[in-house]
Motif scaffolding. Structure first.
Motif, PDB file in Angstrom:
ATOM      1  N   GLY A 194       0.825  -1.208   0.000  1.00  0.00           N
ATOM      2  CA  GLY A 194       0.000   0.000   0.000  1.00  0.00           C
ATOM      3  C   GLY A 194       0.860   1.259   0.000  1.00  0.00           C
TER       4      GLY A 194
ATOM      5  N   LEU B  60       7.867   8.974 -12.118  1.00  0.00           N
ATOM      6  CA  LEU B  60       7.062  10.112 -11.665  1.00  0.00           C
ATOM      7  C   LEU B  60       7.768  10.613 -10.403  1.00  0.00           C
ATOM      8  N   ARG B  61       8.093  11.886 -10.410  1.00  0.00           N
ATOM      9  CA  ARG B  61       8.822  12.420  -9.263  1.00  0.00           C
ATOM     10  C   ARG B  61       7.856  12.876  -8.183  1.00  0.00           C
ATOM     11  N   ARG B  62       8.407  13.107  -6.992  1.00  0.00           N
ATOM     12  CA  ARG B  62       7.551  13.557  -5.888  1.00  0.00           C
ATOM     13  C   ARG B  62       7.167  15.007  -6.127  1.00  0.00           C
ATOM     14  N   ARG B  63       5.915  15.238  -6.467  1.00  0.00           N
ATOM     15  CA  ARG B  63       5.434  16.593  -6.779  1.00  0.00           C
ATOM     16  C   ARG B  63       4.073  16.787  -6.139  1.00  0.00           C
TER      17      ARG B  63
ATOM     18  N   THR C   6      -3.111   6.945  -7.384  1.00  0.00           N
ATOM     19  CA  THR C   6      -2.676   8.167  -8.077  1.00  0.00           C
ATOM     20  C   THR C   6      -2.318   7.865  -9.533  1.00  0.00           C
TER      21      THR C   6
ATOM     22  N   GLY D 229       1.407   4.559  -4.513  1.00  0.00           N
ATOM     23  CA  GLY D 229       0.911   5.459  -5.559  1.00  0.00           C
ATOM     24  C   GLY D 229       0.014   4.778  -6.588  1.00  0.00           C
ATOM     25  N   LYS D 230      -0.518   3.617  -6.252  1.00  0.00           N
ATOM     26  CA  LYS D 230      -1.355   2.894  -7.227  1.00  0.00           C
ATOM     27  C   LYS D 230      -2.565   3.717  -7.669  1.00  0.00           C
TER      28      LYS D 230
ATOM     29  N   CYS E 150       7.286   8.860  -6.855  1.00  0.00           N
ATOM     30  CA  CYS E 150       7.820   9.676  -5.764  1.00  0.00           C
ATOM     31  C   CYS E 150       9.344   9.710  -5.796  1.00  0.00           C
TER      32      CYS E 150
ATOM     33  N   ALA F 193      -0.613  14.938  -5.776  1.00  0.00           N
ATOM     34  CA  ALA F 193      -1.518  14.829  -4.629  1.00  0.00           C
ATOM     35  C   ALA F 193      -2.655  15.841  -4.741  1.00  0.00           C
TER      36      ALA F 193
END
Ligand SMILES: Nc1ncnc2c1ncn2[C@@H]1O[C@H](COP(=O)(O)OP(=O)(O)O)[C@@H](O)[C@H]1O
Ligand SMILES: [Mg+2]
Length: 220
Positions: A10, A173-176, A16, A13-14, A143, A180
């Motif tokens: 869990g 995909l970077r943490r942005r 998202t 980021g599934k 992330c 979110a």
């Protein structure tokens, strides 16, 4: 095409990723069905929030593997693309989804714990391929640390090499915050205003890699 976004873990980021892929395809004119295979129903909630917005995304929640499988078999012809958010554990929904999917996307995060958990999903892939030959599997780093100099992707790609069942997609995909913020409003980053261009570019490239298409996606 049927794309499952799944992992036995869990918080990777599934939801998202599934939401962003589904909306990106719909923005490209495809009829999309998003199946929420998680009892928590986060993807279904996100779609409800955007109920009055175009493009519309059909959504159903089937946490039970048997129901998911039979509904998918019955209804798949009605849609151009089906995206399945398969929930966070080694669930029946995940197993059922894998037996019917063309592609499995496995988001994982740049920490060794997540890399180790790839071995769990690798066993599920072996099982699924016994009945679903040709299932393609892509690991996607999610992330990842912002900044081009990050070594996350290189290290992750090395770790994924230990699993011949899984191909590593080079686009992370970077943490942005945009991911979110968008998901919280039932949106893809392509719809968020003001737009985060880097997030949009990452998503567009990711979707092109997954669907193996060069068509241009509309960023808003
Ligand atoms: N690339 C990203 N950048 C920033 N936050 C992210 C990103 N991907 C996911 N998140 C956040 O991480 C949390 C977990 O993501 P979620 O998609 O719900 O994971 P899962 O469905 O695997 O449990 C959420 O709060 C989400 O907004
Ligand atoms: Mg989720």
């Amino acid at each position: 095409m049927i794309v499952t976004v799944g992992h036995t873990k869990g918080g990777v980021g599934k939801t998202t990723v599934a939401l962003n892929i589904a909306i990106a395809r719909a923005l490209n004119g495809r009829d999309v069905w998003l199946i929420d295979g998680d009892r928590q129903g986060t993807a279904q909630t996100a779609i409800s929030i955007r109920a009055d917005r175009n493009p519309g995304i059909s959504c159903a929640t089937y946490p039970d593997g048997h129901v998911l499988r039979s509904q998918l078999q019955q209804q798949v012809q009605k849609f151009d693309d089906v995206v399945i958010d398969a929930g966070g554990r080694d669930s029946t929904a995940l197993r059922a989804a894998l037996t019917l999917s063309d592609v499995l996307v496995v988001p994982f995060q740049p920490r060794s714990f997540d890399v180790w958990s790839l071995s769990q999903i690798a066993s599920l892939i072996d099982e699924a391929r016994a009945v679903r030959e040709g299932l393609r599997v892509y690991a996607v780093l999610n992330c990842a640390d912002p900044g081009e100099a990050s070594t996350d992707n290189i290290e992750a790609a090395e770790a994924v090499k230990d699993f011949p069942q899984i191909d590593m997609l080079l686009q992370p995909l970077r943490r942005r915050k945009a991911y979110a913020n968008a998901a919280g409003q039932g949106l893809s980053v392509l719809e968020l205003k003001p737009a985060d261009r880097k997030a949009c570019d990452e998503l567009i490239t990711l979707v092109e890699c997954i669907f193996n298409t060069n068509s241009t996606l509309k960023g808003v």
